[in-house]
Design a protein around this motif. Structure first.
Motif, PDB file in Angstrom:
ATOM      1  N   LEU A 150      -4.995   6.548  -0.277  1.00 14.39           N
ATOM      2  CA  LEU A 150      -4.177   5.341  -0.193  1.00 14.39           C
ATOM      3  C   LEU A 150      -4.358   4.567  -1.489  1.00 14.39           C
ATOM      4  CD1 LEU A 150      -5.135   4.075   3.401  1.00 14.39           C
ATOM      5  CD2 LEU A 150      -3.135   5.424   2.760  1.00 14.39           C
ATOM      6  N   GLU A 151      -3.332   3.881  -1.906  1.00 14.19           N
ATOM      7  CA  GLU A 151      -3.474   3.030  -3.086  1.00 14.19           C
ATOM      8  C   GLU A 151      -2.808   1.690  -2.835  1.00 14.19           C
ATOM      9  OE1 GLU A 151      -3.483   4.994  -6.810  1.00 14.19           O
ATOM     10  OE2 GLU A 151      -2.699   3.247  -7.878  1.00 14.19           O
ATOM     11  N   ALA A 152      -3.458   0.621  -3.241  1.00 18.14           N
ATOM     12  CA  ALA A 152      -2.892  -0.720  -3.088  1.00 18.14           C
ATOM     13  C   ALA A 152      -2.393  -1.207  -4.439  1.00 18.14           C
ATOM     14  CB  ALA A 152      -3.945  -1.680  -2.543  1.00 18.14           C
TER      15      ALA A 152
ATOM     16  N   PHE B  70      -8.457  -1.014   2.827  1.00 18.67           N
ATOM     17  CA  PHE B  70      -7.300  -0.565   3.606  1.00 18.67           C
ATOM     18  C   PHE B  70      -7.484  -0.668   5.114  1.00 18.67           C
ATOM     19  CE2 PHE B  70      -7.400   1.857  -0.372  1.00 18.67           C
ATOM     20  CZ  PHE B  70      -6.215   1.403  -0.922  1.00 18.67           C
TER      21      PHE B  70
ATOM     22  N   TRP C  41      -7.536   5.647   9.619  1.00 14.82           N
ATOM     23  CA  TRP C  41      -8.914   5.840  10.034  1.00 14.82           C
ATOM     24  C   TRP C  41      -9.414   4.565  10.699  1.00 14.82           C
ATOM     25  CZ3 TRP C  41      -7.584   6.544   4.692  1.00 14.82           C
ATOM     26  CH2 TRP C  41      -7.247   7.864   4.370  1.00 14.82           C
TER      27      TRP C  41
ATOM     28  N   LEU D 239      -4.213  -0.789   8.831  1.00 12.88           N
ATOM     29  CA  LEU D 239      -3.057   0.095   8.716  1.00 12.88           C
ATOM     30  C   LEU D 239      -3.457   1.496   8.275  1.00 12.88           C
ATOM     31  CD1 LEU D 239      -1.047  -2.265   9.095  1.00 12.88           C
ATOM     32  CD2 LEU D 239       0.298  -1.233   7.292  1.00 12.88           C
TER      33      LEU D 239
ATOM     34  N   MET E 296       0.861  -1.182   0.000  1.00 13.36           N
ATOM     35  CA  MET E 296       0.000   0.000   0.000  1.00 13.36           C
ATOM     36  C   MET E 296       0.898   1.232   0.000  1.00 13.36           C
ATOM     37  SD  MET E 296      -3.037  -1.073   2.650  1.00 13.36           S
ATOM     38  CE  MET E 296      -2.043  -0.885   4.115  1.00 13.36           C
TER      39      MET E 296
ATOM     40  N   SER F  43       2.308  -2.606   4.334  1.00 16.45           N
ATOM     41  CA  SER F  43       1.393  -3.635   3.864  1.00 16.45           C
ATOM     42  C   SER F  43       0.833  -4.380   5.068  1.00 16.45           C
ATOM     43  CB  SER F  43       2.098  -4.607   2.911  1.00 16.45           C
ATOM     44  OG  SER F  43       3.168  -5.258   3.551  1.00 16.45           O
TER      45      SER F  43
END
Lengths: 300, 300
Positions: free
Chosen positions: A226-228, B174, B254, B251, A179, A247
């Protein structure tokens, strides 16, 4: 030399604006990426390229990584990091010198030329590893900037390095994919706390010093989201050395395995670590074997 | 009474076919779900209903949950479970008796009638809690069948119970959303190991006994795949008491907060726990307060 990125001096956390480029030499040193890809990398601090390696190539790399994982000599070596609270392997370092195909991988033009283009110079391997993230109980990697550690613990002067993660297995929503926080590479998060001696012995299992504070993390995540990096095996993720990433654990019954290699510019070679710390071992931070990489010639 | 679902007797792991319905009385006891929804629940062992609660309702529930979280009396009570290795709250139990809106929630016809329809009888609350999964370091819940624990530790005779999770925050890729193994509810995974005394004091923080073995997990996941309940706040997840589920850590910066309530059929009330164990406390497994729920009348 004045240290622009002071961290772990016991002060409060701070966000320090990055004082140097993300893409060096305007991306003209090589031509692996097109203009749109370069701009995305510069803006986000990372780039995901699907389908770089074919199934047979990935299969061969995965088999070599598995052979290393089960090699008794490797398992007893200092290159091996185990899971926190367990004995399963979390990472094997220095794989670019342990394996045959893994040794060729950093010189593969599909990777090397991206690194040369972004970093605007010849490059060498600062660190390599296979991250296993074993099935069912592979543990998380908490948020961190690699550069923060490499700067403080290894004396890497500037943010002129990048990481390259070659996905050996599918990375899914279920097995703890990488992430990233888009845009976070534009600030240096100075961290609270001081570095214990031989910190790497514990930090590579579970990092507690050199991690960003919650307020900075929230601020950067609220701005950038956030980006995975959810992508099939054979994809490659390039990310700036200062992009915040982490991660979650792997609860799926399948391992998540990636090769992780760090390219550093030859103009950014390591100096003495800060605060009088002794250098970390060669397999974690290359000093002696920091020769520029030559591209691998394509097989006939 | 013969125990069809023997577990934790020190034997090897086993997969035992479910010997009873998933939807009772052919789903005719109430009419909250349509035929397609009932079939999906019966097939998968869960059903995700988006948009059950509006933003204002969820806001009010979230505020009440937060007030409980910061109430010193609650924080000192036995209803509170803290994160493993930390002091942040992981769960507050018995919220259907602690809060006002949370007390009304189980009687809300949008939930209650689904439970009555699937379980084919009047129902009561076996257990309720808010799961907080705090930002940045909320820890995982490992794979488990709730029924395995309720059967062994609480003497719940049959699989005639279901869980209902009301999402108080968005559940994203996330922040450690609920993950489920579709179809896993059709087998009972008998677990290895024996139950320590007062097991709930540790198992609710991190469960190590009463968890399915890796071989069974892999087999069920390979057959049914994995599914994540990624859905916005206000959605509701219903899942069978024997559906294998878990969730990764959070992780993200929030919190991920859900109200979790267990409806049990009045024809499935608890008996004595197995193996001569003493009953778990009332706030974890209701015995005295097991009265059928009456639907809440809609406000004007």
């Amino acid at each position: 030399m004045k240290d622009f990125y002071v961290s772990r001096t016991g002060r409060d956390a701070a966000l320090i604006a990055r004082g140097e480029p993300v893409v060096y030499g305007e991306g003209r040193y090589a031509d692996a990426l097109d203009e749109g890809q370069l701009q995305a990398y510069e803006r986000d601090g990372f780039l995901i390229l699907p389908g770089v390696f074919g199934a047979a190539e990935i299969q061969a790399l995965r088999e070599e990584a598995q052979a290393l994982e089960h090699d008794p000599a490797v398992r007893e070596g200092e290159e091996v990091i185990r899971e926190p609270g367990g004995t399963a392997l979390r990472s094997i370092f220095r794989v670019h010198e342990l394996g045959r195909r893994l040794a060729e991988l950093p010189r593969d033009p599909r990777l090397l030329d991206v690194a040369r283009q972004i970093l605007g110079s010849e490059v060498y391997i600062h660190q390599s590893r296979v991250n296993m993230k074993p099935a069912l109980d592979g543990k998380e990697f908490y948020w961190h900037s690699d550069f923060e550690t490499w700067h403080v613990e290894d004396g890497m002067p500037a943010m002129r390095a990048l990481s390259c993660s070659v996905l050996l297995t599918d990375n899914t929503a279920f097995n703890g994919p990488l992430m990233l926080i888009p845009g976070s590479h534009r600030q240096f998060v100075a961290c609270v706390g001081e570095t214990p001696e031989d910190h790497y012995r514990t930090s590579l299992r579970r990092q507690e010093v050199g991690v960003p504070d919650p307020v900075s993390l929230r601020l950067l995540a609220e701005r950038g989201g956030l980006e995975a990096a959810i992508a099939p095996a054979g994809s490659v993720v390039f990310f700036d050395c200062n992009t915040l990433h982490g991660s979650a654990g792997n609860l799926s019954p399948w391992p998540r395995s990636n090769v992780f290699m760090v390219y550093n510019s030859v103009e950014n070679r390591l100096q003495a670590p800060f605060h009088g710390m002794k250098p970390r071992p060669e397999h974690i931070a290359a000093r002696r074997s920091a020769e520029p990489l030559t591209p691998l010639r394509a097989a006939a």
